[in-house]
Design an enzyme around this catalytic site. Structure first.
Site, short mmCIF file in Angstrom:
data_model
loop_
_atom_site.label_atom_id
_atom_site.label_comp_id
_atom_site.label_asym_id
_atom_site.label_seq_id
_atom_site.Cartn_x
_atom_site.Cartn_y
_atom_site.Cartn_z
N GLU A 1 0.86 -1.19 0.00
CA GLU A 1 0.00 0.00 0.00
C GLU A 1 0.89 1.23 0.00
OE1 GLU A 1 -2.47 2.98 0.23
OE2 GLU A 1 -3.29 0.96 -0.01
N CYS B 1 -13.92 -1.50 -8.68
CA CYS B 1 -15.04 -0.58 -8.50
C CYS B 1 -15.37 0.14 -9.80
CB CYS B 1 -14.73 0.43 -7.40
SG CYS B 1 -13.24 1.41 -7.66
#
Length: 419
Positions: A295, A375
């Site tokens: 991340e 998404c």
């Protein structure tokens, strides 16, 4: 601005486009129309005519309504308001909830047809259903947002932007928001003097709600998923639907092919945030799982390390995914590369998708399977096409309506090496 801006057109709306905008034609030109429903005849005002190939327009009245049109769930976004001051963020709020999912299904299928050269029904052996989250049908898709961002105008009034603009719209309601968020939102006129942005959030691990003004210094909050707690910053990323973390955890676990899962493999969680999906994978692999979460946000990585502490072989690393993959592939020993080949990769990239470079790097590690949480259907389809060029085929796909009354949907795909 061209000479047609402001012109009223009577249009037959024929379809839906990615982004939640309906499609019509006028004199051979495509017109993208907001606040319409496929099958309707509407009067729309042209708002943009710079492109020869298409214009944009806002619906101002409906001549022949669709059977799926309903009263807008958010009065401040309804047709009786001028388009310039219609609240943005609920662009499907005038469409019956079941039909919203039909339109999202159509966009997903079309995205794969156009950008991945894939007939989903043919590849999967069945049609894809856009699944609802628990509780949404009972509430008509309202009250699900646990985080809302409001913008503040010069008078100190907080509200959403109007659709496709930076105009703050004063509102008296936030029907998509959870009740705790609605109760805490500072919607009174002039309530936030001097501020520019206000985030209102209701963490599942606490009572009440909290305000974060102008992205002030982050404070850790607790989010609860099943019987596990996750530490996350109040300014950090967390799924906004109250059920999304649990739904996506279950979906990832469902999409992991147990026959391809090697407990001894080196598993990856890319764009890992605070470790939600790494934990989902860890529960499947077992207590000895080797999982690395990658991340770019340093504080999220710190939280991920804490959130994944129960797995001795789990670690969280800060870095851009593309750079981390390049460095890892270059430095890995032969045994390490073998463990990557035995591993499962989970990735949950931003709306723009992983992109070709990252997909190439993932495929170069030759993992046993890839579980991709997306998404954006177009970004997913493009990346699936790249994976196909590199020897990975789409084997399974599930889609979820985790953003009722908006055009957004989540999809979880499994990709495996082509035999």
């Amino acid at each position: 601005m061209g000479e047609s801006v402001g012109t009223l057109l009577e249009l037959d709306v024929t379809g839906i486009a990615h982004g939640g905008i309906s499609v019509a034609r006028h004199e051979g030109r495509v017109v993208f129309v907001s606040d319409a429903v496929p099958g309707e005849r509407v009067v729309a005002r042209v708002t943009e005519d710079r492109k020869k190939s298409f214009w944009r327009a806002d619906t101002v009245s409906v001549v022949t309504p669709s059977e799926h049109r309903v009263d807008h769930v958010w009065p401040e976004a309804a047709l009786d308001r001028d388009p310039a001051v219609r609240a943005g963020g609920a662009e499907f709020g005038h469409i019956a909830l079941p039909h919203q999912r039909t339109l999202k299904h159509d966009v997903l299928v079309d995205a794969f047809s156009r950008f991945a050269r894939t007939d989903l029904t043919e590849v999967l052996g069945h049609d894809v259903t856009v699944e609802s989250a628990p509780g949404d049908d009972e509430t008509n898709g309202l009250g699900w947002r646990t985080r809302v961002r409001l913008h503040v105008d010069e008078d100190g009034t907080a509200g959403p932007f109007a659709a496709r603009s930076h105009t703050v719209v004063p509102v008296t309601s936030l029907p998509l928001a959870a009740q705790r968020v609605q109760d805490a939102a500072p919607l009174a006129r002039g309530a936030m003097p001097g501020a520019s942005v206000v985030d209102v959030l209701a963490p599942s691990g606490a009572e009440g709600a909290r305000l974060v003004i102008d992205e002030q210094k982050p404070t850790a909050v607790t989010e609860v998923v099943g019987d596990r707690s996750f530490t996350v910053d109040d300014t950090g990323f967390w799924q906004v639907h109250r059920q999304a973390p649990a739904v996506l955890t279950a979906a990832v676990q469902d999409l992991v092919d147990r026959d391809r899962l090697d407990p001894e493999g080196q598993h990856l969680d890319l764009y890992g945030g605070v470790g939600l999906l790494a934990a989902a994978l860890g529960d499947v692999v077992g207590p000895k799982a080797r999982i690395t979460s990658v991340e770019s946000a340093a504080r999220a990585t710190e939280h991920a390390q804490e959130n994944l502490a129960e797995w001795i072989g789990a670690r969280a690393e800060t870095g851009r995914v593309d750079r981390w993959l390049a460095r890892t592939a270059a430095d890995a020993s032969r045994p390490e590369l073998q463990r990557f080949r035995a591993g499962t990769v989970v990735l949950d990239p931003p709306r723009s998708g992983a992109g070709r470079e990252v997909v190439v790097q993932i495929a170069a590690l030759q993992p046993a399977q890839v579980v991709y949480v997306a998404c954006d259907p177009v970004a997913l389809a493009r990346d699936v096409a790249t994976f196909a060029d590199l020897g990975y085929r789409l084997e399974a796909l599930r889609a979820f309506d985790l953003f009722p009354h908006t055009h957004h949907l989540e999809a979880v795909a499994r990709l495996v090496p082509i035999a």
